[in-house]
Design an enzyme around this catalytic site. Structure first.
Site, PDB file in Angstrom:
ATOM      1  CG  ASP A  58      71.125  14.564 102.439  1.00 43.59           C
ATOM      2  OD1 ASP A  58      70.136  14.874 103.139  1.00 43.59           O
ATOM      3  OD2 ASP A  58      72.288  14.933 102.699  1.00 43.59           O
ATOM      4  NE  ARG A 116      70.289  19.761 102.805  1.00 43.19           N
ATOM      5  CZ  ARG A 116      71.298  19.281 102.075  1.00 43.19           C
ATOM      6  NH1 ARG A 116      72.135  20.110 101.477  1.00 43.19           N
ATOM      7  NH2 ARG A 116      71.446  17.971 101.925  1.00 43.19           N
ATOM      8  NE  ARG A 152      63.185  19.137 108.113  1.00 41.25           N
ATOM      9  CZ  ARG A 152      64.406  19.037 107.600  1.00 41.25           C
ATOM     10  NH1 ARG A 152      65.030  20.128 107.144  1.00 41.25           N
ATOM     11  NH2 ARG A 152      65.035  17.881 107.544  1.00 41.25           N
ATOM     12  CG  HIS A 155      60.119  13.936 104.143  1.00 43.00           C
ATOM     13  ND1 HIS A 155      61.452  13.654 103.957  1.00 43.00           N
ATOM     14  CD2 HIS A 155      60.032  14.583 105.336  1.00 43.00           C
ATOM     15  CE1 HIS A 155      62.147  14.093 104.997  1.00 43.00           C
ATOM     16  NE2 HIS A 155      61.305  14.680 105.847  1.00 43.00           N
ATOM     17  CG  LEU A 177      65.200  -3.032  91.266  1.00 42.26           C
ATOM     18  CD1 LEU A 177      66.711  -2.950  91.024  1.00 42.26           C
ATOM     19  CD2 LEU A 177      64.554  -1.659  91.114  1.00 42.26           C
ATOM     20  NE  ARG A 221      77.030  13.739 107.114  1.00 39.26           N
ATOM     21  CZ  ARG A 221      76.804  15.018 106.823  1.00 39.26           C
ATOM     22  NH1 ARG A 221      77.773  15.761 106.285  1.00 39.26           N
ATOM     23  NH2 ARG A 221      75.629  15.569 107.062  1.00 39.26           N
ATOM     24  CB  SER A 235      75.091   9.219 106.849  1.00 31.79           C
ATOM     25  OG  SER A 235      75.521  10.524 106.539  1.00 31.79           O
TER      26      SER A 235
END
Length: 617
Positions: A391, A395, A404, A408, A500, A563, A565
């Site tokens: 997350d 921001r 934005r 990413h 992995l 949270r 989500s």
């Protein structure tokens, strides 16, 4: 309109009954030994079924020659070679004589003596039927050379060491037969276009079919003291060979079976095979997938009993899957506008892009630029599965005065570094929440750029070169086709990696996953496959889209939110939670190491009372 078939020559009265009997013998052999495969063959056009019986019966027969417990490896290889030599001799005896099938079965210009002829070995009905199929449909017997070469290697008794070696041998034994089926369709006038995406998907699909056969028939192999799984599979779960041969159901054996069923599920789901093909072929492929995945679920539910009996499909399940498929197949073959037979253009799959990093030995993780190394944490204290909610990309970009989408892009760099750090630490499972079903509410341009960043990351050679097996959890609905293809191809290309397991949750919703599991249970109950009163947590988990994804031991969320989500609700029931304020683009592998470090300091009791020092229970 029915397929246009080669015109039959006048049958030889002396040989027609013998050839018809040979095909009937093949049919009985396939039906009794491989009932699921036989059911799939019944979805082919009726005129092609005898050839399918002959080919599959030949595959079963030659495999049995090298698996026979009698004789030394050299003697078993000699038996196989004698069978192959007899087939070639019979084909050479008739030269270019080619005739077509008629109502009584394929070609009649019999060249094989029946039992009691000059050569008693000429009485093999499977070989007679196969030779007749090769003549009838003008097949090139040299196509089978890789099959017989791989079978001779099987006769030596040497097990494959790695999944890669296992896959190459599997494909050598099975791909030529699959390509012959395509040739049959082309010869019969069915439009058959082999695309690059088909050639890419077919090896994984065949691996899935063969792996399903391997573990569903495990009990019979163990009864003969045989193990055909690669040694890498046993080593990855710490399973001693002696435990399997003794049929001991231990936690490592349970983990092995869970891993095998998970692999088979992944390999079987190859929707690219069904794109751009004849509708009848699409029905056949879809039904094959459904039947074999049902076998996987059956094996999964058997648990310890899988070491003692074969995982057979219940009649109710088979009827539920096959009855509608038969209707759809008949309609598809009748409705299609078929063309006259043409010379087939069928290309055998070549070795997959060996220069691609995904097909080279994995490279070790790249060291962190600071020189800092991963903490030395004993394997038994590491979380088996870490889930991460990444997350803060948007921001972070806003704080930098950037679009934005730039957040990413930078966040994808952080993702790469965390993956390197997970490998350094020795984690076995890492799941990243990349795009939720709720994220569609964002600006369309931001979502489009995010998907492009994901696509570029998946194709990045840095990630593909690591010992990382990539998996995808989520729905394809609404996603760009190229992203869906990249996710699926990355999963296929990395399926042999054993380091992995990296699961990307893209277009994922946890509640939707639970609804899907509940719907699967309802269908199984309606089909009589299970008793609703006996549904428990284990059964519900078995119907999740990824039933063998381990429970999440540690959930780490960045960005300051507290949270979950809608992220993996079933798997998070007993997770340790770790929240940090750092925005994802500012994260690197050291943050992962610190999160795992906090996990190792916690005492996990799963509801048990804490033990007070100095007291006795």
């Amino acid at each position: 309109m029915s397929p246009v078939l080669p015109q039959p020559a006048a049958p030889d009265p002396a040989s027609a009954p013998d050839i018809a009997a040979a095909y009937a013998s093949c049919r009985r052999l396939v039906r009794s030994s491989r009932s699921v495969e036989y059911s799939v063959m019944q979805l082919m056009p009726a005129a092609l079924r005898p050839a399918c019986w002959a080919m599959y019966a030949a595959a079963v027969t030659t495999d049995a020659l090298v698996d026979d417990e009698e004789g030394s490896p050299a003697e078993r290889a000699a038996r196989l070679q004698a069978w192959v030599d007899a087939l070639r001799a019979e084909l050479a005896e008739t030269g270019s004589s080619v005739v077509g099938p008629s109502a009584g079965g394929p070609s009649r210009a019999g060249r094989s003596h029946g039992p009691g002829g000059d050569d008693p070995d000429r009485g093999d009905p499977v070989r007679r039927a196969l030779a007749d199929t090769i003549r009838t449909w003008q097949l090139d017997v040299e196509t089978l050379t890789p099959v017989f070469t791989a079978l001779r290697e099987d006769a030596s008794g040497r097990r494959p060491q790695t999944w890669r070696e296992w896959s190459l041998r599997t494909q050598a034994e099975n791909t030529p037969w699959a390509m012959w089926c395509l040739t049959l369709l082309t010869r019969a006038g069915v439009p058959t276009t082999v695309r690059q995406e088909h050639l890419e998907a077919m090896p994984a699909f065949l691996d899935g079919l063969y792996l399903t056969d391997t573990f569903t028939d495990l009990a019979s192999d163990l009864g003969r003291g045989i193990l055909t799984l690669p040694e890498e599979a046993l080593a990855a779960h710490g399973v001693p060979e002696a435990d399997l041969l003794a049929r001991r159901w231990t936690p490592p054996v349970e983990a092995l079976i869970a891993g095998l069923t998970e692999r088979a599920d992944d390999w079987l789901e190859q929707p690219a095979l069904q794109r751009g093909v004849h509708p009848g072929m699409a029905v056949l492929l879809r039904t094959s997938t459904d039947l074999f995945r049902a076998r996987v679920r059956t094996a999964r539910r058997l648990g310890p009993a899988l070491l003692h009996r074969t995982a057979e499909l219940s009649p109710a399940v088979r009827l539920r899957l096959l009855a509608p498929a038969r209707v759809r197949a008949v309609r598809a073959w009748r409705r299609a506008a078929l063309v006259q037979p043409a010379e087939p253009v069928v290309v055998l799959p070549e070795p997959r892009r060996e220069a691609d990093p995904a097909f080279l030995p994995p490279v070790p993780p790249r060291p962190h630029p600071s020189g800092e190394c991963a903490p030395d944490i004993p394997a038994e204290r590491l979380p088996r599965h870490v889930g991460v909610i990444m997350d803060g990309n948007g921001r972070w970009a806003a704080q930098q005065g950037l679009p934005r989408s730039e957040g990413h892009r930078v966040g994808s760099d952080a993702t790469r570094d965390v993956v390197h750090g997970a490998l350094e630490l020795g984690l076995s499972h890492l799941t990243l929440y990349a795009f939720s079903t709720e994220n569609w509410r964002r600006d369309a341009s931001e979502v489009a750029r995010l998907f492009r960043t994901m696509h570029d990351t998946l194709r990045d050679s840095d990630l593909r070169s690591l010992d990382v097996r990539l998996r995808w959890a989520g729905s394809p609905e609404g996603l760009p086709v190229d992203l869906v293809d990249a996710l699926r191809q990355s999963a296929r290309d990395s399926r042999h990696r054993t380091g992995l397991t990296l699961t990307l949750c893209v277009n994922y919703g946890g509640r939707a996953e639970l609804v899907q599991a509940a719907a699967g249970l309802a269908r199984a109950a309606a089909a009589g496959e299970l008793d609703p009163d006996h549904i428990d947590e284990r059964l519900l988990a078995a119907h999740l889209p990824h039933p063998h994804l381990p429970e999440v031991d540690l959930l780490w969320r960045t960005g300051g939110e507290h949270r979950i989500s809608n992220f993996l609700p079933w798997h998070l029931s007993y997770s340790e939670l770790h929240f940090t304020d750092t925005l994802w683009p500012e994260v690197d592998r050291r943050d992962l190491w610190r999160a795992v470090g906090t996990y190792t300091q916690r005492r996990r009791r799963h509801g048990a009372a804490p033990v007070v020092e100095g007291t006795r229970v």
